[in-house]
Design an enzyme around this catalytic site. Structure first.
Site, PDB file in Angstrom:
ATOM      1  N   ASN A   1       6.881   0.737  -6.352  1.00 32.70           N
ATOM      2  CA  ASN A   1       8.363   0.798  -6.994  1.00 32.70           C
ATOM      3  C   ASN A   1       9.039   1.608  -6.097  1.00 32.70           C
ATOM      4  O   ASN A   1       9.879   2.393  -6.593  1.00 32.70           O
ATOM      5  CB  ASN A   1       8.418   1.224  -8.504  1.00 32.70           C
TER       6      ASN A   1
ATOM      7  N   HIS B   1      11.329   7.434  -1.376  1.00 33.21           N
ATOM      8  CA  HIS B   1       9.696   6.874  -0.613  1.00 33.21           C
ATOM      9  C   HIS B   1      10.267   6.854   1.010  1.00 33.21           C
ATOM     10  O   HIS B   1       9.547   6.982   1.744  1.00 33.21           O
ATOM     11  CB  HIS B   1       9.401   5.933  -1.040  1.00 33.21           C
TER      12      HIS B   1
ATOM     13  N   GLY C   1       7.105  14.623  -1.242  1.00 32.90           N
ATOM     14  CA  GLY C   1       8.454  14.912  -1.466  1.00 32.90           C
ATOM     15  C   GLY C   1       8.445  16.268  -2.545  1.00 32.90           C
ATOM     16  O   GLY C   1       7.790  16.536  -3.378  1.00 32.90           O
TER      17      GLY C   1
ATOM     18  N   SER D   1      10.910   6.517  -9.350  1.00 31.28           N
ATOM     19  CA  SER D   1      10.770   5.362  -9.887  1.00 31.28           C
ATOM     20  C   SER D   1      11.039   5.036 -11.546  1.00 31.28           C
ATOM     21  O   SER D   1      11.293   3.897 -11.983  1.00 31.28           O
ATOM     22  CB  SER D   1       9.144   4.976  -9.609  1.00 31.28           C
TER      23      SER D   1
END
Ligand code: PAF
Length: 282
Positions: free
Chosen positions: A32, A37, A149, A188
């Site tokens: 997703n 990303h 992240g 997501s």
């Protein structure tokens, strides 16, 4: 872009990279995919000769069956985004490929303490599942670099410790949280927000940013500050799970020697549970 659905295909491809002495960076995801990303992918591409992305909704890290069931899955869109971003190979396994003997008898990785505090206390078993799948993916892909992240602050701290403790030959790169113009961190789970909730969601970052300002302005009554932050979020419509102010290096309650703090916040907004954090130098 090579799409590998089994471990052998990944191993065969990375063997070819290694034979040519070419480096690999891994971006592990649960799919997703969003701008956050893709930013990790772009950073990976700057570092390594090859970028390998993994897309796997890891059942071992979900302590809530409904959360696993409703986790957004968009494999075709993910493949398109990864190809457009220039990824060399994507590993997209099924749970049967990753856990062929079933999850109950799976050998797991436990990172002591860090997996039990804060988010770990609220989601028992979650970080054991994260550490296990990430080490497994490292062993399959054998990357030189891994990208994570900063939005998942505790996950980053825990994986850093796992890499150190188990002498995993991979260098971690932590990428700052990518935000929408409103300040809302890309996630997501944002896809599960209604249109109205999407308008409220930026208050999460706004609230912890205001708390940061208060600390920078000299406030040290953290318990009261957390209470105010929680009440503020709840008044916007969140159901706050927790706000913590901890030492950014240890994730422990800060003592007077702490130089850097982090405010960690977790709150439900409708269906999804959103998380965010902000560092504070003191
Ligand atoms: O951060 C995530 O998306 C997941 O926890 C990870 C690292 C891909 C492991 O499943």
């Amino acid at each position: 872009m090579i799409i590998a659905r089994d471990i052998e295909t990944v191993r065969k491809t990375v063997r070819q990279y290694h034979e040519k002495n070419e480096s690999i960076a891994i971006v592990t995801t649960m799919g997703n995919l969003h701008t956050g990303h893709i930013t990790l992918v772009k950073e990976a591409e700057k570092l390594a000769d090859h970028t390998v992305a993994t897309v796997f909704v890891n059942p071992l890290q979900f302590n809530n069956k409904n959360d696993l069931k409703t986790y957004p899955r968009t494999p075709e869109a993910d493949l398109k985004k990864l190809e457009d971003a220039g990824v060399d190979m994507v590993f997209m396994p099924t749970p049967e490929i990753m856990y062929p003997e079933g999850m109950d008898v799976q050998t797991t990785v436990n990172v002591p303490h860090l997996s039990e505090i804060l988010e770990g206390a609220m989601r028992p078993g979650h970080f054991r599942g994260v550490a296990t799948v990430v080490l497994k993916l490292f062993n399959i892909v054998t990357p030189d670099y891994c990208m994570f992240g900063q939005k998942d602050y505790q996950q980053v701290a825990l994986l850093k410790k796992m890499i150190r403790d188990l002498s995993v030959p991979v260098e971690m790169h932590v990428v700052p949280t990518v935000r929408m113009e409103s300040g809302l961190a890309f996630s997501s789970r944002n896809g599960l927000l209604t249109e109205d909730e999407l308008k409220i969601a930026p208050h999460l970052y706004e609230t912890i940013s205001a708390m940061k300002k208060e600390i920078e302005g000299g406030r040290r009554d953290f318990a009261a500050l957390i209470k105010e932050g929680t009440e503020k979020l709840n008044s916007f419509g969140f159901k706050t799970d927790a706000i913590d102010i901890v030492n950014a290096d240890t994730l422990e309650a800060p003592d007077t020697s702490a130089k850097k703090l982090v405010i960690l916040a977790e709150a439900y907004l409708g269906k999804p549970r959103l998380i965010d954090n902000i560092e504070v130098n003191i």
